[in-house]
Design a protein around this motif. Structure first.
Motif, PDB file in Angstrom:
ATOM      1  N   LYS A  74       0.833  -1.208   0.000  1.00  0.00           N
ATOM      2  CA  LYS A  74       0.000   0.000   0.000  1.00  0.00           C
ATOM      3  C   LYS A  74       0.868   1.258   0.000  1.00  0.00           C
ATOM      4  O   LYS A  74       0.550   2.246  -0.652  1.00  0.00           O
ATOM      5  CB  LYS A  74      -0.918  -0.016   1.226  1.00  0.00           C
ATOM      6  N   ALA A  75       1.967   1.189   0.747  1.00  0.00           N
ATOM      7  CA  ALA A  75       2.883   2.339   0.832  1.00  0.00           C
ATOM      8  C   ALA A  75       3.807   2.408  -0.385  1.00  0.00           C
ATOM      9  O   ALA A  75       4.681   3.266  -0.474  1.00  0.00           O
ATOM     10  CB  ALA A  75       3.710   2.243   2.112  1.00  0.00           C
ATOM     11  N   GLU A  76       3.622   1.464  -1.303  1.00  0.00           N
ATOM     12  CA  GLU A  76       4.392   1.413  -2.560  1.00  0.00           C
ATOM     13  C   GLU A  76       5.890   1.237  -2.374  1.00  0.00           C
ATOM     14  O   GLU A  76       6.684   1.706  -3.185  1.00  0.00           O
ATOM     15  CB  GLU A  76       4.111   2.665  -3.406  1.00  0.00           C
ATOM     16  N   LEU A  77       6.239   0.532  -1.306  1.00  0.00           N
ATOM     17  CA  LEU A  77       7.664   0.259  -1.078  1.00  0.00           C
ATOM     18  C   LEU A  77       8.083  -1.059  -1.743  1.00  0.00           C
ATOM     19  O   LEU A  77       9.216  -1.189  -2.203  1.00  0.00           O
ATOM     20  CB  LEU A  77       7.953   0.171   0.424  1.00  0.00           C
ATOM     21  N   VAL A  78       7.147  -2.024  -1.757  1.00  0.00           N
ATOM     22  CA  VAL A  78       7.457  -3.330  -2.356  1.00  0.00           C
ATOM     23  C   VAL A  78       6.301  -3.791  -3.229  1.00  0.00           C
ATOM     24  O   VAL A  78       5.209  -3.236  -3.168  1.00  0.00           O
ATOM     25  CB  VAL A  78       7.708  -4.404  -1.276  1.00  0.00           C
ATOM     26  N   GLN A  79       6.564  -4.838  -4.011  1.00  0.00           N
ATOM     27  CA  GLN A  79       5.487  -5.445  -4.789  1.00  0.00           C
ATOM     28  C   GLN A  79       5.662  -6.957  -4.804  1.00  0.00           C
ATOM     29  O   GLN A  79       6.758  -7.464  -4.622  1.00  0.00           O
ATOM     30  CB  GLN A  79       5.471  -4.886  -6.213  1.00  0.00           C
ATOM     31  N   ARG A  80       4.544  -7.657  -4.990  1.00  0.00           N
ATOM     32  CA  ARG A  80       4.579  -9.119  -5.072  1.00  0.00           C
ATOM     33  C   ARG A  80       4.700  -9.522  -6.538  1.00  0.00           C
ATOM     34  O   ARG A  80       4.198  -8.838  -7.430  1.00  0.00           O
ATOM     35  CB  ARG A  80       3.300  -9.717  -4.485  1.00  0.00           C
ATOM     36  N   ARG A  81       5.373 -10.656  -6.756  1.00  0.00           N
ATOM     37  CA  ARG A  81       5.556 -11.144  -8.118  1.00  0.00           C
ATOM     38  C   ARG A  81       5.507 -12.659  -8.082  1.00  0.00           C
ATOM     39  O   ARG A  81       5.923 -13.265  -7.099  1.00  0.00           O
ATOM     40  CB  ARG A  81       6.929 -10.687  -8.636  1.00  0.00           C
ATOM     41  N   ALA A  82       4.978 -13.273  -9.113  1.00  0.00           N
ATOM     42  CA  ALA A  82       4.886 -14.735  -9.130  1.00  0.00           C
ATOM     43  C   ALA A  82       6.270 -15.357  -9.227  1.00  0.00           C
ATOM     44  O   ALA A  82       7.161 -14.821  -9.888  1.00  0.00           O
ATOM     45  CB  ALA A  82       4.026 -15.180 -10.312  1.00  0.00           C
ATOM     46  N   HIS A  83       6.437 -16.475  -8.569  1.00  0.00           N
ATOM     47  CA  HIS A  83       7.680 -17.240  -8.671  1.00  0.00           C
ATOM     48  C   HIS A  83       7.657 -17.976 -10.008  1.00  0.00           C
ATOM     49  O   HIS A  83       6.620 -18.486 -10.423  1.00  0.00           O
ATOM     50  CB  HIS A  83       7.751 -18.229  -7.506  1.00  0.00           C
ATOM     51  N   GLU A  84       8.804 -18.029 -10.687  1.00  0.00           N
ATOM     52  CA  GLU A  84       8.850 -18.599 -12.041  1.00  0.00           C
ATOM     53  C   GLU A  84       8.466 -20.072 -12.078  1.00  0.00           C
ATOM     54  O   GLU A  84       7.704 -20.498 -12.945  1.00  0.00           O
ATOM     55  CB  GLU A  84      10.260 -18.434 -12.658  1.00  0.00           C
ATOM     56  N   THR A  85       8.984 -20.845 -11.148  1.00  0.00           N
ATOM     57  CA  THR A  85       8.803 -22.303 -11.251  1.00  0.00           C
ATOM     58  C   THR A  85       7.860 -22.881 -10.193  1.00  0.00           C
ATOM     59  O   THR A  85       7.204 -23.876 -10.443  1.00  0.00           O
ATOM     60  CB  THR A  85      10.169 -23.007 -11.102  1.00  0.00           C
ATOM     61  N   ASP A  86       7.787 -22.263  -9.013  1.00  0.00           N
ATOM     62  CA  ASP A  86       6.941 -22.788  -7.947  1.00  0.00           C
ATOM     63  C   ASP A  86       5.729 -21.886  -7.764  1.00  0.00           C
ATOM     64  O   ASP A  86       5.835 -20.785  -7.256  1.00  0.00           O
ATOM     65  CB  ASP A  86       7.757 -22.872  -6.646  1.00  0.00           C
ATOM     66  N   ARG A  87       4.578 -22.361  -8.172  1.00  0.00           N
ATOM     67  CA  ARG A  87       3.396 -21.494  -8.162  1.00  0.00           C
ATOM     68  C   ARG A  87       2.805 -21.286  -6.767  1.00  0.00           C
ATOM     69  O   ARG A  87       1.882 -20.506  -6.595  1.00  0.00           O
ATOM     70  CB  ARG A  87       2.333 -22.053  -9.119  1.00  0.00           C
ATOM     71  N   ARG A  88       3.360 -22.006  -5.767  1.00  0.00           N
ATOM     72  CA  ARG A  88       2.945 -21.718  -4.395  1.00  0.00           C
ATOM     73  C   ARG A  88       3.652 -20.473  -3.880  1.00  0.00           C
ATOM     74  O   ARG A  88       3.145 -19.728  -3.042  1.00  0.00           O
ATOM     75  CB  ARG A  88       3.342 -22.883  -3.461  1.00  0.00           C
ATOM     76  N   SER A  89       4.845 -20.269  -4.392  1.00  0.00           N
ATOM     77  CA  SER A  89       5.702 -19.200  -3.855  1.00  0.00           C
ATOM     78  C   SER A  89       5.416 -17.849  -4.480  1.00  0.00           C
ATOM     79  O   SER A  89       4.916 -17.755  -5.599  1.00  0.00           O
ATOM     80  CB  SER A  89       7.167 -19.552  -4.084  1.00  0.00           C
ATOM     81  N   ILE A  90       5.735 -16.825  -3.733  1.00  0.00           N
ATOM     82  CA  ILE A  90       5.567 -15.458  -4.204  1.00  0.00           C
ATOM     83  C   ILE A  90       6.847 -14.704  -3.905  1.00  0.00           C
ATOM     84  O   ILE A  90       7.400 -14.810  -2.806  1.00  0.00           O
ATOM     85  CB  ILE A  90       4.387 -14.790  -3.469  1.00  0.00           C
ATOM     86  N   LEU A  91       7.316 -13.968  -4.890  1.00  0.00           N
ATOM     87  CA  LEU A  91       8.523 -13.182  -4.668  1.00  0.00           C
ATOM     88  C   LEU A  91       8.149 -11.775  -4.248  1.00  0.00           C
ATOM     89  O   LEU A  91       7.217 -11.175  -4.792  1.00  0.00           O
ATOM     90  CB  LEU A  91       9.374 -13.130  -5.937  1.00  0.00           C
ATOM     91  N   VAL A  92       8.868 -11.252  -3.287  1.00  0.00           N
ATOM     92  CA  VAL A  92       8.686  -9.867  -2.880  1.00  0.00           C
ATOM     93  C   VAL A  92       9.891  -9.088  -3.371  1.00  0.00           C
ATOM     94  O   VAL A  92      11.034  -9.544  -3.221  1.00  0.00           O
ATOM     95  CB  VAL A  92       8.603  -9.744  -1.348  1.00  0.00           C
ATOM     96  N   GLU A  93       9.646  -7.933  -3.969  1.00  0.00           N
ATOM     97  CA  GLU A  93      10.769  -7.125  -4.442  1.00  0.00           C
ATOM     98  C   GLU A  93      10.499  -5.656  -4.203  1.00  0.00           C
ATOM     99  O   GLU A  93       9.349  -5.246  -4.020  1.00  0.00           O
ATOM    100  CB  GLU A  93      11.005  -7.380  -5.938  1.00  0.00           C
ATOM    101  N   LEU A  94      11.547  -4.865  -4.197  1.00  0.00           N
ATOM    102  CA  LEU A  94      11.402  -3.427  -3.989  1.00  0.00           C
ATOM    103  C   LEU A  94      10.797  -2.767  -5.221  1.00  0.00           C
ATOM    104  O   LEU A  94      11.097  -3.160  -6.347  1.00  0.00           O
ATOM    105  CB  LEU A  94      12.777  -2.792  -3.715  1.00  0.00           C
ATOM    106  N   THR A  95       9.934  -1.798  -5.002  1.00  0.00           N
ATOM    107  CA  THR A  95       9.490  -0.947  -6.103  1.00  0.00           C
ATOM    108  C   THR A  95      10.581   0.090  -6.339  1.00  0.00           C
ATOM    109  O   THR A  95      11.582   0.108  -5.630  1.00  0.00           O
ATOM    110  CB  THR A  95       8.202  -0.205  -5.727  1.00  0.00           C
ATOM    111  N   GLU A  96      10.355   0.955  -7.292  1.00  0.00           N
ATOM    112  CA  GLU A  96      11.345   2.013  -7.539  1.00  0.00           C
ATOM    113  C   GLU A  96      11.533   2.890  -6.317  1.00  0.00           C
ATOM    114  O   GLU A  96      12.646   3.191  -5.912  1.00  0.00           O
ATOM    115  CB  GLU A  96      10.927   2.873  -8.739  1.00  0.00           C
ATOM    116  N   SER A  97      10.413   3.270  -5.688  1.00  0.00           N
ATOM    117  CA  SER A  97      10.562   4.150  -4.527  1.00  0.00           C
ATOM    118  C   SER A  97      11.103   3.384  -3.327  1.00  0.00           C
ATOM    119  O   SER A  97      11.762   3.954  -2.462  1.00  0.00           O
ATOM    120  CB  SER A  97       9.244   4.842  -4.183  1.00  0.00           C
TER     121      SER A  97
END
Lengths: 139, 139
Positions: A74-97
């Motif tokens: 919500k604060a736009e610090l990070v975003q979730r992204r699908a894991h390439e091979t394991d569909r249970r997993s979710i990757l968290v990564e930094l947004t630009e800000s």
DNA sequence: TGCATATAGTTCGCCATTCAAACTAATAAT
DNA sequence: ATTATTAGTTTGAATGGCGAACTATATGCA
């Protein structure tokens, strides 16, 4: 030499305590909570990471982390992204800000490191780096 | 050398993060909360301390600390004592069982330090101690 | 293959922690 | 002396964190 090791041990703990106090003080001034800054710091250093892995590094349950990450999205610090091979997993990564925030926080760390090692020679600093690298590898 | 300093900085942060995770994991297993262990650690290393000073080191307000110390007094880990010269101040110190807890926790730290520096020579360990001492003094 | 088990993440109710503000008591400053 | 500052406590509101129940996906094995 037992006593020597004791001194090294306590010097390490003292360093850890001081760094911890410093981090708290820095975080208090910037409007975000400590867990949030901590998360940004970890993602900035290590890159995108699964929820599970991140929770372990931070030292909370995945239930806690889900709520935490929701707020940070919500604060736009990070975003979730699908894991390439394991569909249970979710990757968290930094947004630009989020990345910007990491870099600003990192600058403070850089300044601190520079201040703390101001009386070190270039060679000593290099040796210090070598020591830390070896210790981190052993961890 | 800018890049070198960057590496040293990140190695220090990585070390800090790992130590932090280790501490969490250790504390989870022993029944006491992280702030409590943290408090015991600080008092064990530094000796009796005023509430204000302790609160600053831990990074909480004095209001929070009062509650925290109340619980720890009940658990017989610490005790309050009058300050000799300033009657507003209160000294917090470890009880005997608090001291025992500190020593047990300290043993774990000792073991960790030993494990992390297992491949270090005696001379390297001495140099490492020297580095930490100088850094802690600068802090 | 198909079924049991394990793993990743989310949701939610409950308890613990923390803060900020108001308050008391003691000290310092002018 | 009076005022301002500092140390610590109390309390109500907000936040954080855990653990259990749940969904979805992946893995193991007969």
């Amino acid at each position: 030499m037992k006593n020597q090791d004791d001194h090294l041990n306590h010097a390490i703990i003292e360093f850890y305590e001081k760094l911890s106090s410093w981090e708290m003080a820095v975080v208090k001034d910037n409007g975000f909570s400590l867990p949030q800054v901590h998360t940004v710091e970890i993602l900035g250093l290590n890159g995108p990471m699964r929820m599970k892995e991140l929770a372990e590094k931070i030292g909370v349950t995945t239930g806690t982390l889900t709520v935490q990450i929701d707020k940070m999205v919500k604060a736009e610090l990070v975003q979730r992204r699908a894991h390439e091979t394991d569909r249970r997993s979710i990757l968290v990564e930094l947004t630009e800000s989020g990345q910007v925030m990491f870099e600003e926080h990192d600058k403070l760390h850089m300044q601190l490191t520079a201040d703390l090692t101001i009386q070190f020679t270039e060679a000593e600093r290099a040796q210090m780096l070598d020591f830390f690298k070896r210790i981190n590898k052993e961890f």
